[in-house]
Each structure stands twice: as C-alpha cells, then as structure tokens.
Design an enzyme around this catalytic site. Structure first.
Site, PDB file in Angstrom:
ATOM      1  CB  THR A  22      21.999  29.982  13.941  1.00  0.00           C
ATOM      2  OG1 THR A  22      21.744  28.717  14.970  1.00  0.00           O
ATOM      3  CG2 THR A  22      21.817  29.708  12.625  1.00  0.00           C
ATOM      4  CG  ASP A  23      24.868  34.589  15.511  1.00  0.00           C
ATOM      5  OD1 ASP A  23      25.887  33.937  15.895  1.00  0.00           O
ATOM      6  OD2 ASP A  23      24.657  35.397  14.723  1.00  0.00           O
ATOM      7  CB  SER A  34      18.430  36.128  21.023  1.00  0.00           C
ATOM      8  OG  SER A  34      19.017  37.111  20.349  1.00  0.00           O
ATOM      9  NE  ARG A  35      24.094  30.258  21.387  1.00  0.00           N
ATOM     10  CZ  ARG A  35      23.507  29.304  20.447  1.00  0.00           C
ATOM     11  NH1 ARG A  35      23.956  29.636  19.062  1.00  0.00           N
ATOM     12  NH2 ARG A  35      23.336  28.318  20.837  1.00  0.00           N
ATOM     13  CB  VAL A  36      22.422  39.393  19.275  1.00  0.00           C
ATOM     14  CG1 VAL A  36      22.384  40.794  19.354  1.00  0.00           C
ATOM     15  CG2 VAL A  36      23.341  38.755  18.376  1.00  0.00           C
TER      16      VAL A  36
END
Length: 508
Positions: A345-346, A371-373
């Site tokens: 997951t991101d 959150s990698r965004v």
C-alpha cells in the site's frame, strides 16, 4: 513395404489419439468445497467448470493427472464418478450503476430481496492491473470527513491507504465515515459542471451477518446507499466465496474507472481474506509456508491492490481508491500478513488500542501513520492550515512521555504540551459524523492562530462545537468563500479574523 507404411500410419493415429485434449472429466473425489477431477486435459487456470445441477467450480490446481477445483456453491448432489465439462469462460460478475444501492453476494447476485439487478456489462473477476504507462499521478483528494486524517494523513483518488489496528479500535468506522462523507459531497454538488462523484463499494469478508447489517443500516440512515454497493461474503459463507469477494468488488470498481468515473473500495478485512485463501489452498493440498499460508499469499493481495489506480485520459480517465483493512493481534504490525500489505500500500492509518481506551477517537497514531501521497492529495486551504500540525502532535507525544516524570517544565516545553493537548481534543470526533472541509479549515485556522490558547483544555470541544455552529448559522458566506476558492487568501483571512473576534467576545 506396404506393411511398414501401415505400421507407421497406425503409430501416427495412435499418437493423435493420445494427444487429443479432453473437455470432459470425471469427479474422482469431492468434499469440503473442493473437487478433484480426472481427464480434463484441456482446462485453463481459473476457468469455470460446469457440474451437474447448475453448479460451477473454478480450476485452481492444474496437476499432471488431475485438476483441483473449488466449488462456487453447495456440493450436495455431486458425487464421485459424475461427469463435468469445461466452459471456456472465466468467472465474471455483473457491473455498472445498476448495482448502486444494492447488497450482492460474491457472484453479483442480489441478497437484499429488492429484485433483479440490471447490469451495464459483465467483467471478469480476475484482471491484470493497469501498467505504469496507463497511470497518472494522484492529485485529487478523497475527503474522509475525519479531521485527524484529512489534516495529517490525506488520501487521494487512486491511492491505496491501509487501515490497520487491533480488533474493535474503529477501523470499519473510519471506512464507513468516508463513504458517508463522499455521499454527502455527491449530493451537495450533483449536477455542477466539472464535478465528479465518488462511488463507494464496501466488501465485507468473513464478518458476522449482524455486522454487515449494522453497516448497511448506518449507510441507509445517512442516505449514502444510492452511491454505494455492498458485496457480502459473511463468515457463514464458504471459504471460496470469501476468497473471491474482494476480486468481485475490484471488478465492480474497475467499471467505474474504465468509464471515466471514480470509485472507492473498502476491503473489510484482508486478514480474514488471507485465512479463507489459506483454507482453500490447504484443501487443495498446496504446500504451506510461513504461518501455514501458501507461498503465493503476497501475490494474492498484490494483484488485488495493484488494480487500484488513477488512469490517464486514453484509458478511461477514472480512478479506483482502495482502503484495505488489516486486523493485528496485540498491536503486532510485524506479523506476516500486516507486513505484506504494508509493503503493497501507499501508506497506513494505524489505530492504537491504548488511545482508543483513553477516549481519543478516532485512535490514530501520529507516529506510525503515514500517507505516501501526502499533501499532493490535499486542497490548498487544508495544506495552509494543517502544515505544522503533524509535527506539533508528534512533538507533544514525545514530550508528554517525559513530562510525566518531572514537575518543573520550561516555558517552551509547557507551550508545546498545551498546544498538543488542544490538538488532541480538537481531533476527537463522534463516529458517523464527518465534517465538511470548510468547517475543518475554519476550526484548524482558529487553533493555529492562537484563538484557542486561552480556552481550558477540557472546554476545547465545547468551544469547537459552538464555533462550528456560529459559522454555520451566521457566517455561512465565509464558509462558501473557502468552499469555492479552495484556498485562504487575504480577503478570507480578514473575514476569519473579524468572525473569530466577534465569536470570542460572545463565547462563555
């Protein structure tokens, strides 16, 4: 000479008959939802196999002498020695807007007693995920309506954000809140030019029927069902149906993505999904690996979650956002299935049991959640007010652990602790009550600009609720400005200062 030719011909014809592939087989063994079939030499992996009495199976094990097949229904009436045949088809489910507002089973058949479903198309349950070239970067927000998440751990359309924590820490609540909030946004903006609604799919895997019914009742009460599909594979269902349910949900979401729309899928939960797959694999006598899971359990979840993406204009210009849920045992995120899904997951929203029982709900752990965004999935107004919050809160948690041992604190440490305690209070939120983005922005702005510094910590919640009520009833124009511009400019700053000064003078 002729005798030699005749011998050659007979050998060639014998060779032909031995290599002729068969589409018909015989059931050699059946039980526990698994059949072993002999003679199906022309079968493909994941192909549907037809049994007598309208029952179907799925070919999962292709061995030299037999085929291992999982049954998609009740095995009553199927006995050893019966004839089965291949269909040449993959397992498919109905998709389209006709499923919105409905509760369906793994195969897309309605289970809510509201009559038949009108499908727009039929999609295969298993499908290859979009490649890198087809994808587009994540930049549009999925607003959960939960202040702690939208401010610190933003989720974007096309992202895969894991919700992880022990049982009964509020994982499903976060997902249901997000679905309710999206339905609220859809209703408020329906028909506006350029607005793209977000449709939701909730996949309940291995849950009690009562839990799925409770979630359905909450969504119906909030008016979210017209924008939602529920795929139900409860604990009473077969392991096969529980294993296939998330893939059916993904297929339903892909139809929206392919047709230029946005979908959100909740997989609740993938821990039970892995257990169902382990059960199926062990019955098929596949070799077991770590914790008795089969060797391809990582591939099981990666091929499911990779189907969530935001695709470019040539490929439909839609998106599928995934919120997989994983249940941990005693907070152990380093177990086999949690580490697998974390690496796919991101980012993850980690819920802590200790925070939950302290009354901090949603019990989001700031240190372990990410959150990698990031801020790419936030609107500018939220970015402006939430920039420093995650750092402030992490600093507060660090210092709070040490501050309990010492009584004398310097002014700077005390101010960090005071600010942190107020943020913690501010982020407490009642379940099934998501907040509008403009309401979050005004609340966070007032906290960042010191309007709450002189309010006692135990009165922060009261202050927040009265402030929200004040803006909703008297300063709706300011909220509308924030909603329309999506950013805080000088004009809005002046309005906020005037409104807060007026509110503070009347607040008791």
């Amino acid at each position: 000479m002729s005798s030699i030719l005749q011998e050659l011909e007979s050998q060639i014809s014998g060779l032909k008959t031995s290599t002729t592939k068969s589409n018909v087989g015989i059931v050699r063994e059946i039980g526990d939802g698994v059949a072993r079939i002999e003679g199906l030499s022309d079968v493909m992996l994941n192909e549907l196999i037809e049994f007598p009495g309208g029952l179907y199976g799925l070919a999962l094990n292709l061995e030299e002498g037999e085929v291992g097949c999982i049954l998609l229904g009740d095995e009553k009436g199927v006995v050893e020695g019966v004839e089965v045949k291949t269909t040449g088809r993959l397992l498919s489910v109905p998709v389209g807007k006709g499923l919105l507002g409905r509760v369906v089973d793994t195969l897309g058949a309605p289970v809510d007693g509201k009559g038949p479903i009108t499908a727009s198309a039929i999609y295969p349950v298993e499908k290859v995920a979009p490649g890198i070239i087809k994808r587009k970067s994540v930049s549009q927000p999925v607003q959960t309506g939960i202040m702690a998440i939208d401010a610190m751990i933003p989720v974007g359309r096309g992202q895969r954000e894991l919700i992880i924590g022990d049982r009964a820490t509020g994982k499903t609540t976060i997902a249901i809140d997000t679905i309710i909030n999206q339905a609220r946004i859809n209703k408020a903006n329906e028909g506006k030019p350029g607005f793209r609604p977000l449709y939701s799919i909730y996949v309940g895997i291995g849950q009690k029927n009562s839990n799925i019914a409770r979630s359905l009742a909450v969504l119906e009460a909030a008016g979210a069902m017209p924008y939602t599909i529920i795929v139900s594979a409860p604990a009473s269902d077969t392991a096969t149906n529980q294993y296939l349910a998330p893939f059916s949900g993904a297929a339903m979401g892909e139809w929206f993505m392919d047709n230029g729309m946005d979908a959100l899928i909740v997989y609740d939960d993938l821990s039970k999904h892995a257990v169902a797959y382990r059960q199926v694999s062990l019955l098929l006598k596949r070799p077991s690996g770590r914790e008795a899971y089969p060797g391809d359990v990582f591939y099981l979840h990666s091929r499911l979650l990779e189907r969530s993406a935001r695709v470019d204009e040539k490929n439909g210009n839609g998106s599928v956002t995934a919120l997989p849920i994983i249940e941990t045992q005693a907070g152990d995120v380093s177990a086999y299935i949690p580490t697998n899904v974390i690496s796919i997951t991101d980012g993850q929203i980690y819920l802590e049991t200790d925070l939950f029982y302290q009354g901090i709900r949603p019990a989001v752990s700031v240190g372990l959640s990410v959150s990698r965004v990031g801020s790419a999935a936030q609107i500018k107004a939220v970015k402006q007010v939430a920039g420093k919050i995650k750092g402030d809160l992490a600093q507060f948690r660090e210092l709070a652990a040490f501050a309990q041992f010492g009584s004398d604190l310097d002014a700077k440490t005390k101010s960090i602790l005071d600010r942190g305690a107020r943020i913690v209070e501010l982020f407490k939120q009642v379940q099934y009550n998501p907040l509008a983005t403009e309401v979050m922005v005004t609340t966070l702005w007032s906290m960042q600009n010191g309007y709450m510094d002189d309010v006692a910590v135990d009165k922060i919640k009261d202050f927040q609720l009265k402030l929200q009520d004040y803006f909703a009833t008297r300063k709706d124009a300011v909220l509308a400005k924030i909603r329309d511009t999506g950013a805080i400019n000088d004009d809005i700053t002046a309005d906020l200062k005037a409104a807060l000064s007026e509110f503070k003078s009347s607040y008791r």
